[in-house]
Design a protein around this motif. Sequence first.
Motif, PDB file in Angstrom:
ATOM      1  N   LEU A 194       0.836  -1.200   0.000  1.00  0.00           N
ATOM      2  CA  LEU A 194       0.000   0.000   0.000  1.00  0.00           C
ATOM      3  C   LEU A 194       0.876   1.257   0.000  1.00  0.00           C
ATOM      4  O   LEU A 194       2.070   1.188   0.259  1.00  0.00           O
ATOM      5  N   GLN A 218      -1.175   2.690   6.253  1.00  0.00           N
ATOM      6  CA  GLN A 218      -2.223   1.969   5.533  1.00  0.00           C
ATOM      7  C   GLN A 218      -1.906   0.482   5.459  1.00  0.00           C
ATOM      8  O   GLN A 218      -2.792  -0.360   5.593  1.00  0.00           O
ATOM      9  N   ASP A 219      -0.616   0.194   5.246  1.00  0.00           N
ATOM     10  CA  ASP A 219      -0.244  -1.204   5.143  1.00  0.00           C
ATOM     11  C   ASP A 219      -0.434  -1.934   6.469  1.00  0.00           C
ATOM     12  O   ASP A 219      -0.897  -3.066   6.517  1.00  0.00           O
ATOM     13  N   ALA A 277      -2.567  -1.120   8.677  1.00  0.00           N
ATOM     14  CA  ALA A 277      -4.004  -1.190   8.934  1.00  0.00           C
ATOM     15  C   ALA A 277      -4.701  -2.262   8.102  1.00  0.00           C
ATOM     16  O   ALA A 277      -5.809  -2.693   8.436  1.00  0.00           O
ATOM     17  N   PHE A 278      -4.051  -2.703   7.043  1.00  0.00           N
ATOM     18  CA  PHE A 278      -4.708  -3.628   6.098  1.00  0.00           C
ATOM     19  C   PHE A 278      -5.247  -4.894   6.775  1.00  0.00           C
ATOM     20  O   PHE A 278      -6.407  -5.265   6.583  1.00  0.00           O
ATOM     21  N   GLY A 279      -4.385  -5.543   7.573  1.00  0.00           N
ATOM     22  CA  GLY A 279      -4.800  -6.791   8.225  1.00  0.00           C
ATOM     23  C   GLY A 279      -5.971  -6.586   9.174  1.00  0.00           C
ATOM     24  O   GLY A 279      -7.028  -7.216   9.019  1.00  0.00           O
ATOM     25  N   ALA A 323      -8.051  -4.191   9.343  1.00  0.00           N
ATOM     26  CA  ALA A 323      -9.247  -3.736   8.622  1.00  0.00           C
ATOM     27  C   ALA A 323      -9.948  -4.925   7.981  1.00  0.00           C
ATOM     28  O   ALA A 323     -11.179  -4.984   7.934  1.00  0.00           O
ATOM     29  N   ASN A 324      -9.171  -5.886   7.504  1.00  0.00           N
ATOM     30  CA  ASN A 324      -9.788  -7.110   6.965  1.00  0.00           C
ATOM     31  C   ASN A 324     -10.530  -7.881   8.047  1.00  0.00           C
ATOM     32  O   ASN A 324     -11.461  -8.631   7.758  1.00  0.00           O
ATOM     33  N   THR A 380       2.931  -5.163  10.257  1.00  0.00           N
ATOM     34  CA  THR A 380       1.658  -5.413   9.558  1.00  0.00           C
ATOM     35  C   THR A 380       1.004  -6.685  10.074  1.00  0.00           C
ATOM     36  O   THR A 380      -0.213  -6.827  10.021  1.00  0.00           O
ATOM     37  N   MET A 390      -2.457  -7.616  13.764  1.00  0.00           N
ATOM     38  CA  MET A 390      -3.589  -8.543  13.829  1.00  0.00           C
ATOM     39  C   MET A 390      -3.604  -9.300  15.149  1.00  0.00           C
ATOM     40  O   MET A 390      -4.448 -10.159  15.357  1.00  0.00           O
TER      41      MET A 390
END
Lengths: 243, 230
Positions: free
Chosen positions: A94, A99-100, A102-104, A106-107, A151, A155
């Motif tokens: 990302l 943002q990167d 947050a990706f996990g 957010a999923n 990242t 999680m």
Amino acid sequence: MTPVLAVRGLAYAYPDGRQALFGANLSIQRGERVALLGPNGAGKTTLALHLNGILTPGAGSVSVSGLPVTKPNLAEIRRRVGLVFQDPDDQLFLPTVAQDVAFGPANLGLRGAELEQRVQEALLAVGLPELRDRAPHHLSFGQRRRVALATVLAMRPEILVLDEPTSNLDPASRRELAEVLESLDVTVLMVTHDLPYALQLCPRSVILSDGVIVADGPTGELLADAELLAAHRLELPYGFSVV
Amino acid sequence: MALIGFVCAVVATPSLTMWPFVVQLLVLAVVAGLARLHPGRLLRGLAIEVPFVAFAFAMPFLATGDRITVAGLSVSVAGLWGAGTLLAKSTLGVLAALILAATTQRAEFVAGMQRLRLPSVLVEILSFMVRYLDVIAEQWHRMAIARTSRGFQARNPTSWSALSGAVGTGFIRAFERGERVHLAMLARGYSGALPEAIGAARAARPVEWGWAVLLVATSLTITSLSWGLA
Ligand SMILES: Nc1ncnc2c1ncn2[C@@H]1O[C@H](COP(=O)(O)OP(=O)(O)O)[C@@H](O)[C@H]1O
Ligand SMILES: [Mg+2]
């Protein structure tokens, strides 16, 4: 006690027919830090890709804290197992670090303040909170490796699986990464052929060779067994010895 | 955002005529001129188009089977014309993306596309293109250095076979990179769409919208004109 990770009789052949795993067994208890040692081509990455269901076993099974790694459980399994890939450029895709990270989460459905909190916490854990708005591809390799770790930490995994975490790192970045890993309160499976690093960080090691686990014991003992190491193409660096 | 409009217009251009592509190329040239971008830089950017296109196409194929129909939009016309125009379209698309990448913050770019509610596949392909521009260009560059270090010179026809081998290798590496990125995304719970929550960025200023609309309008006009004449 239910192990965090239980691998039983795991066998796998790639679609081109090349068999990489021939019945591997491995059990890891909560809070352990275990090194998975093995020469190039031993099947270490293949094993790691089974732990969160990216590859599906040809035979045998994997379960995480009692939950079998099967299709219906994949979302929960991927929350529990944090896999850090060997090349951070594969992991960071990302435009910004934040943002990167947050990706996990957010999923997983996190939003707003809760999501922000996870990002902050993970970047703090790897000691890089000031990089949050930077572009991943502008960071040094060592920083990218630690951001890749963040990242996955975001999680809050039950077990962290690191594939060759020291490859391409200079000595300083290597030490910084070790400090981060030591500070984490999480179960770790570290895939590596960097034997001193295994000795430094992991009280227990297993050796994977030709697709099966051939040794399992205290890292110091395994590394002191010159015959065992030689039989599986593992070598300590020049001038290094374990007493 | 104008990029999407432009790319859509380019993709929608009828495949049996060549002139709209030329006009659209001119439009891009004007935009690049306005943004004071160096033409050499854009041309060098174009050189990486080959592995780049492969990479972009790898994503939807790897994601799920039924998405292939999306790519079908641009490859629907069979034969030479199809191949020729596909090339022209991707070249124009890459050029537009390069201009955009040079003038926009990448984070805003992805967020902007998502706010427009574009199909997530399209958003993803384009944002991946922007992200991996550097990685693939660098890989390409390293391969070129390694070739040169072993005494390679791209001067005579006998060197062409070596070069085409290199293009093939670059293609495969880009594809494999796409595959690994996809796996890494799956490992973090990716389920087919980028969560919108992670793409916070500023909104475009009215002036910028003006330019965007102008660019899209121009390329759409060209497209409709060419449909009218085709
Ligand atoms: N995608 C693939 N397709 C076919 N064979 C593969 C693939 N990935 C790895 N292999 C083969 O499987 C074996 C184990 O590979 P890998 O798990 O990557 O080993 P390690 O990580 O221990 O170096 C090797 O012989 C390798 O060549
Ligand atoms: Mg490996």
